[in-house]
Design a protein around this motif. Structure first.
Motif, PDB file in Angstrom:
ATOM      1  N   ASP A  67      -5.316  -3.519  -7.539  1.00 37.91           N
ATOM      2  CA  ASP A  67      -4.963  -4.445  -6.473  1.00 37.91           C
ATOM      3  C   ASP A  67      -5.484  -5.836  -6.818  1.00 37.91           C
ATOM      4  O   ASP A  67      -6.569  -5.974  -7.360  1.00 37.91           O
ATOM      5  CB  ASP A  67      -5.597  -3.970  -5.154  1.00 37.91           C
ATOM      6  N   HIS A  80      -8.799   0.370   1.835  1.00 36.78           N
ATOM      7  CA  HIS A  80      -7.715   1.076   1.161  1.00 36.78           C
ATOM      8  C   HIS A  80      -7.929   2.582   1.271  1.00 36.78           C
ATOM      9  O   HIS A  80      -7.002   3.341   1.513  1.00 36.78           O
ATOM     10  CB  HIS A  80      -7.675   0.708  -0.321  1.00 36.78           C
ATOM     11  N   GLY A  93      -6.085  -9.143   2.069  1.00 38.16           N
ATOM     12  CA  GLY A  93      -5.807  -7.724   2.254  1.00 38.16           C
ATOM     13  C   GLY A  93      -6.744  -7.015   3.207  1.00 38.16           C
ATOM     14  O   GLY A  93      -6.435  -5.941   3.677  1.00 38.16           O
ATOM     15  N   THR A 120       0.816  -1.219   0.000  1.00 42.78           N
ATOM     16  CA  THR A 120       0.000   0.000   0.000  1.00 42.78           C
ATOM     17  C   THR A 120       0.850   1.269   0.000  1.00 42.78           C
ATOM     18  O   THR A 120       0.559   2.223  -0.728  1.00 42.78           O
ATOM     19  CB  THR A 120      -0.932   0.004   1.225  1.00 42.78           C
TER      20      THR A 120
HETATM   21 MG    MG Z   1      -2.803  -4.930   0.451  1.00 36.91          MG
END
Ligand code: MG
Ligand code: ADP
Length: 686
Positions: free
Chosen positions: A386, A322, A540, A292
């Protein structure tokens, strides 16, 4: 346009004699929809049959051909029972020809009482009787067809027989056109490989490793060449050079120094962004490797250069996380970060759309909604994707075509895949690797535990939850009798819920997305303590530091999956535990794989060794679908032949980037033959 010379190969399979609507179905099951596919459907193995005069000369288990006289038909006592045809050989020995299901109709027709037939099949014993189950051939005595003693064994689907498949293959092979050679002559000579049509004919007739290697190499070469073409095409594109002055990055106040791997990756990205041609780069790094922050640096470079950046996440929840992380980190820079998902409606959505259009929003995070028609950017310079592995190369190309000036793209993945698979799947991209975890991470204590200790494991989970911590429990997908995938997680959830009540939530792929998100959110907020799931646990998604994961029937997971799942714990500085619960039937390879999990936490090493293990164990059926983009090349062949194929594709491109010379023309045909035409379409006259 596909070269005309290939048309006979791409004709529908029903242009072959004897293929009507009835045979199309089973052929489809074998992925044989066109003549080409039949030619590439070669036998799994060959059997050598021995012609014998009588059964005394043959032994059990042997493949034989024998003349028999039919004496009696016996239908089964029930509909399920087999249909038996009794027959005698020249010495008076009795043999039962056994048929199940619909095959009995054939038996009635082809084996009339009193007649003599030549029958080919495997001699077996059933109780004190000799038998042959579903003979491969039943022929009249004067039929010349059984002259050959070695016969191919094709994999079949119901409705197809070996002779039928062999006849279709023969027809397909008759249609092979004379194609120019695309393999470099030196290589062909060195490897002693046959020419293309000879190779195909050979693999249908005998076990010919050389011919199979050649055909596998063809496929690898086509793939690597297509990747190179896409790359070259990309380099010709005019994007926009983005040179950042560091003004925004300088304002970041990260609570940690970057790792060496992060700094290196950022430098590589910065170099790409300064070019006109749009960046195509893959950032690989284990869960927790710190992708990230790298993405943030890339996006800030774009903003410093006056452009906008977008981050595309695979799910709403991940997009939201995110967004929150990035907004927080970017706060000292004053950059405007927004979230856009399919769920946003009305005023809020309108205002984000305005902001993107007038440029007041500089960074947007979202799901695929950020690429809908209605979303217009003032100046989109960089797209970060991603978990790229959910897209194939053609989808990636589509995305890159958006807009007149294609944006730079950075793809990020936590799926540890070995180098050769990276080349095969992402060959058009440059690769940056985060091969170093942030400091301070504790090793995860990984243990393999037998299923008989399930009660102890449940107790351990109970103690863990009682201490206020969270845990994961992961189950594989299992197939029921109808071949439907059914999550074992359902049952485990029911059992665990009986004990832990509202502390448990369930998440699996067949759940309604809203329910799934709600369950994940309850767990992410800490309200629920135990998450029971299939592999769909969103890679994630951040949850309050969980330190225990149980993976049930661990041997059913691929190693890359196990590794990713395990990566869900061990992200903080506390000690974490991973319990691999193994089922009863564990193969030799299965054991080695679990042992490897115990031994290392290095995703790249696990991926390489897993490929090694599976490449060797391929015959055991350990290949995972979707692993490679290849239909022909095996994992083992891929490991051996990928590097030369990649080098050869590069060489060909260096010499003749337009594929216009003699070998180039041949290579174009190869691309169409293996349906890598997206590569050719980048060329003039393609
Ligand atoms: Mg990640
Ligand atoms: P990934 O997306 O690669 O799985 P993240 O970017 O979510 O990993 O990072 C995982 C955690 O590690 C985050 O909490 C992040 O703040 C932290 N982190 C990232 N880089 C570093 C670093 N260089 N040093 C210490 N912690 C880091």
């Amino acid at each position: 346009m596909r070269p005309e010379i290939l048309n006979p190969l791409f004709a529908e399979v029903d242009t072959l004699d004897g293929v009507g609507p009835k045979l199309k179905k089973p052929l489809e099951k074998l992925h044989c929809t066109r003549v080409r596919d039949v030619a590439y459907h070669w036998p799994d193995r060959f059997v050598t049959r021995r012609p014998v005069d009588n059964l005394d000369e043959a032994s059990e288990g042997e493949q034989i051909i024998i003349a028999l006289t039919v004496t009696e038909h016996r239908s089964g006592a029930s509909r399920r029972a087999p249909y038996r045809v009794l027959a005698t050989d020249s010495a008076g020995n009795v043999l039962a020809l056994t048929f199940f299901g619909r095959a009995s109709y054939t038996a009635k027709k082809e084996l009339p009482v009193g007649e003599t037939r030549r029958v080919a099949g495997k001699l077996e014993r059933y109780g004190d009787m000799l038998q042959m189950v579903h003979p491969d051939h039943v022929l009249k005595v004067d039929d010349p067809a059984l002259g050959q003693m070695r016969e191919p064994v094709y994999s079949l689907a119901e409705g197809l027989t070996q002779p039928r498949m062999a006849s279709l293959a023969a027809q397909a092979l008759d249609k092979l056109p004379a194609l120019p050679e695309w393999i470099e002559p030196g290589m062909l000579a060195r490897e002693k490989w046959p020419a293309w049509p000879d190779a195909l004919r050979s693999v249908h007739a005998r076990d010919d490793e050389r011919a199979k290697d050649r055909l596998a190499y063809d496929e690898l070469l086509a793939n690597q060449l297509a990747m190179q073409l896409v790359r070259a095409d990309n380099r010709r594109k005019r994007g926009r050079a983005l040179a950042g002055d560091g003004s925004l990055r300088g304002k970041l106040q990260l609570p940690f120094p970057l790792t060496g791997a992060q700094e290196r990756s950022i430098r590589e990205i910065e170099g790409d962004l300064q070019q006109d041609a749009p960046m195509l780069r893959l950032l690989q790094g284990d869960v927790g490797a710190g992708k990230t922050v790298v993405a943030l640096h890339a996006m800030l470079i774009a903003v410093e250069a006056g452009a906008q950046a977008a981050l595309l996440a695979p799910t709403e929840l991940l997009a939201r996380q995110h967004f929150e992380t990035l907004r927080e980190m970017a706060r000292p820079t004053g950059v405007e970060v927004a979230l856009l998902t399919g769920r946003d409606k009305g005023r809020a959505r309108e205002s984000i759309l305005m902001g993107l259009m007038d440029g007041s929003i500089q960074i947007v995070v979202g799901t695929h909604a950020i690429f809908q028609e209605a979303v217009q950017y003032r100046d989109l310079g960089l797209v970060v994707v991603d978990e790229q592995h959910r897209f194939g190369v053609s989808q990636r190309l589509q995305m890159a075509r958006k807009g007149k000036r294609p944006p730079h793209t950075l793809s990020m993945t936590a799926t540890p895949i070995p180098r050769t698979l990276t080349l095969a799947n992402y060959g058009e991209m440059e690769v940056s690797r985060l091969d170093e975890l942030p400091p301070g991470r504790q090793a995860i204590d990984t243990r393999v535990v037998g299923m008989e200790r399930l009660p102890d494991v449940v107790d351990a989970v109970g103690r863990h939850l009682a201490s206020g911590q969270q845990a994961y429990w992961v189950c594989p997908l299992v197939r029921d009798e109808d071949g439907m995938e059914k999550p074992a997680a359902e049952q485990r959830y029911a059992a665990l819920k009986a004990r832990f009540d509202d502390d448990v939530v369930l998440v699996h792929g067949q759940l309604d997305p809203e329910l799934k998100d709600a369950a994940m959110a309850r767990f992410a907020s800490g309200e629920a303590k135990l998450l029971v799931a299939t592999t769909v646990i969103e890679v994630g998604v951040d949850v309050p530091a969980s330190t225990l994961i149980v993976i049930e029937q661990a041997e059913k997971f691929g190693l890359a999956q196990l590794h990713q799942l395990r990566g869900r714990v061990g992200r903080g500085s506390e000690k974490s535990t991973c319990l691999l619960l193994r089922g009863e039937q564990l193969s030799e390879t299965g054991r080695k794989r679990l042992a490897l999990m115990r031994e290392t936490q290095d995703g790249f090493r696990i991926a390489e060794e897993d490929l090694e293990l599976r490449g060797g164990g391929e015959l055991l059926g350990t290949r995972q679908s979707g692993d490679t983009p290849f239909r022909i090349a095996t994992l083992e062949q891929m490991q051996r032949l990928m590097d030369p194929a990649t080098a050869d594709a590069k060489l060909l491109m260096d010499r003749d980037a337009g594929l216009e010379g003699e070998r180039g023309e041949a290579a174009r045909i190869l691309l169409y033959l293996h349906e890598r035409d997206m590569g050719v379409r980048t060329l003039r006259g393609g």
